[in-house]
Scaffold this motif. Structure first.
Motif, mmCIF file in Angstrom:
data_model
loop_
_atom_site.group_PDB
_atom_site.id
_atom_site.type_symbol
_atom_site.label_atom_id
_atom_site.label_comp_id
_atom_site.label_asym_id
_atom_site.label_seq_id
_atom_site.Cartn_x
_atom_site.Cartn_y
_atom_site.Cartn_z
ATOM 1 N N LYS A 196 21.415 5.598 66.793
ATOM 2 C CA LYS A 196 21.709 7.160 66.785
ATOM 3 C C LYS A 196 22.735 7.748 67.327
ATOM 4 C CE LYS A 196 17.421 7.487 64.614
ATOM 5 N NZ LYS A 196 16.090 7.300 65.366
ATOM 6 N N THR A 197 23.198 8.683 66.580
ATOM 7 C CA THR A 197 24.315 9.451 67.205
ATOM 8 C C THR A 197 23.628 10.902 67.227
ATOM 9 O OG1 THR A 197 26.137 8.231 66.188
ATOM 10 C CG2 THR A 197 26.490 10.682 66.702
ATOM 11 N N TYR A 198 23.588 11.346 68.575
ATOM 12 C CA TYR A 198 22.712 12.882 69.009
ATOM 13 C C TYR A 198 23.989 13.617 69.146
ATOM 14 C CZ TYR A 198 18.398 10.390 68.877
ATOM 15 O OH TYR A 198 17.177 9.650 68.693
ATOM 16 N N ARG A 199 24.028 14.728 68.292
ATOM 17 C CA ARG A 199 25.100 15.805 68.585
ATOM 18 C C ARG A 199 24.310 16.832 69.382
ATOM 19 N NH1 ARG A 199 28.978 18.017 64.147
ATOM 20 N NH2 ARG A 199 29.795 19.029 65.756
ATOM 21 N N LEU A 200 24.556 17.350 70.427
ATOM 22 C CA LEU A 200 23.724 18.170 71.418
ATOM 23 C C LEU A 200 24.383 19.438 71.619
ATOM 24 C CD1 LEU A 200 23.313 15.317 73.913
ATOM 25 C CD2 LEU A 200 21.621 15.655 72.097
ATOM 26 N N GLY A 201 23.846 20.436 71.206
ATOM 27 C CA GLY A 201 24.365 21.844 71.270
ATOM 28 C C GLY A 201 23.129 23.006 70.585
ATOM 29 N N TYR A 202 23.006 23.659 71.265
ATOM 30 C CA TYR A 202 21.565 24.343 70.921
ATOM 31 C C TYR A 202 21.660 25.879 70.996
ATOM 32 C CZ TYR A 202 20.182 19.651 71.541
ATOM 33 O OH TYR A 202 20.003 18.286 71.475
ATOM 34 N N ASP A 203 22.926 26.667 71.426
ATOM 35 C CA ASP A 203 22.917 28.009 71.567
ATOM 36 C C ASP A 203 24.280 28.319 71.320
ATOM 37 O OD1 ASP A 203 22.174 30.773 71.766
ATOM 38 O OD2 ASP A 203 21.466 30.575 73.709
ATOM 39 N N ALA A 204 24.687 29.215 70.399
ATOM 40 C CA ALA A 204 25.904 29.605 70.019
ATOM 41 C C ALA A 204 26.514 30.777 70.507
ATOM 42 C CB ALA A 204 26.551 29.622 68.431
ATOM 43 N N CYS A 205 27.496 31.187 71.266
ATOM 44 C CA CYS A 205 27.709 32.571 71.639
ATOM 45 C C CYS A 205 29.302 32.569 72.056
ATOM 46 C CB CYS A 205 26.945 32.488 73.147
ATOM 47 S SG CYS A 205 25.757 33.634 73.444
ATOM 48 N N SER A 206 29.795 33.707 71.901
ATOM 49 C CA SER A 206 31.191 33.749 72.277
ATOM 50 C C SER A 206 31.025 34.482 73.698
ATOM 51 C CB SER A 206 31.706 35.037 71.396
ATOM 52 O OG SER A 206 31.130 36.459 71.951
ATOM 53 N N PHE A 207 32.180 34.506 74.525
ATOM 54 C CA PHE A 207 32.362 35.102 75.995
ATOM 55 C C PHE A 207 32.001 36.435 76.219
ATOM 56 C CE2 PHE A 207 34.371 30.838 76.335
ATOM 57 C CZ PHE A 207 33.887 30.393 77.565
#
Length: 295
Positions: A196-207
């Motif tokens: 498995k290749t797990y891409r781990l990113g769960y919240d998108a935000c600008s500064f």
């Protein structure tokens, strides 16, 4: 006859991901955790917790086979230099000789066709792991939320002013603790997570969005001031950082700022299926780190 427990070797054990991975593994009595450290001094905190240690220096291959003896599963976490390519290759060659079965590798962001330099290096290491015949789990975390607390040993926010090098870009983010939890699960249950290749990113935000969230939750004003990536480059040169790697980081800040990284704010929905829990989102992270972020 006493049961022989699977032995798990954690490299980068004193770092953010390695230390938190060990924390998650400690509750499992069915495995033996071994922390790889570079010096006897660094072994002391682990020994105090009853965790076995071995001396392992990525740059000294003479330490590898002794450290890897009897190891079944391996977490590879390398540092931020171009040496990671040679270090990973040599360690993997020795891991194969030592009979290691499963490798969990901490990589970097991006899809398979990424053109960002240091992300691509991590993908070359992934391919080498596969080519070497190990079962594997590849972890590709997006930007660490902890970078907002400190980055490169310096506080990232001064008196409510957030500095970053990405203009108005929205990024995908992940809590280091969530990355460590996935690493721990892949090390404990390799059969379920092999291949498995797990891409781990769960919240998108600008500064700018982060500044608003922090102002609201902490109750003090925060604002974002974008800096030129050239400021980063100059800082790294002055700090004596390894510039082959930091040149790639400089390039990726420029590309974030220009909006030319495809899927920079892409998030993923795999965390609950891997861990049974919801991933950390920004509001909860800010709440959890209120004291550190306050000024």
């Amino acid at each position: 006859m006493s049961q022989v427990l699977p032995k798990i070797l954690i490299t980068g054990a004193t770092g953010q991901v390695g230390s938190k991975t060990i924390d998650f593994l400690l509750s499992n009595a069915e495995i033996e955790i071994i922390a790889a450290v570079r010096t006897p001094e660094k072994a002391k905190p682990f020994t105090a917790l009853g965790i076995k240690t071995v001396l392992l220096d990525f740059d000294d291959e003479n330490t590898h086979l002794a450290a890897l003896e009897g190891i079944d599963r391996l977490l590879i976490v390398t540092g931020y230099t171009v040496d990671m390519l040679r270090q990973s290759k040599v360690l993997l060659d020795n891991a194969r000789k030592a009979g290691v079965k499963h490798v969990v590798h901490l990589g970097a962001c991006g899809p398979d066709d990424t053109t960002i330099g240091h992300w691509a290096w991590h993908q070359l290491v992934e391919r080498y792991i596969e080519w070497s015949g190990f079962t594997f789990t590849h972890l590709r975390p997006e930007t660490f939320m902890q970078n907002l607390l400190s980055y490169g040993g310096k506080k990232a926010i001064t008196n409510g002013v957030i500095n970053a090098y990405v203009e108005g870009a929205r990024l995908s983010w992940v809590d280091v603790a969530d990355v460590a939890q996935v690493a721990a699960i892949a090390l404990q249950y390799p059969e379920a997570h092999a291949g498995k290749t797990y891409r781990l990113g769960y919240d998108a935000c600008s500064f700018d969005e982060l500044a608003l969230k922090m102002s609201s939750i902490i109750g003090k004003p925060f604002r974002y001031e974008a800096l030129s990536p050239d400021v980063f480059l100059q800082n790294m040169i002055e700090a004596g950082a390894e510039m082959a790697y930091m040149g790639c980081v400089y390039d990726h800040w420029k590309r974030y700022a220009a909006g030319t990284i495809p899927g920079a704010d892409e998030t993923f929905d795999n965390f609950k299926s891997i861990t049974g829990k919801e991933p950390t989102k920004w509001n909860a992270f800010i709440e959890k780190h209120k004291a550190e972020l306050n000024y």
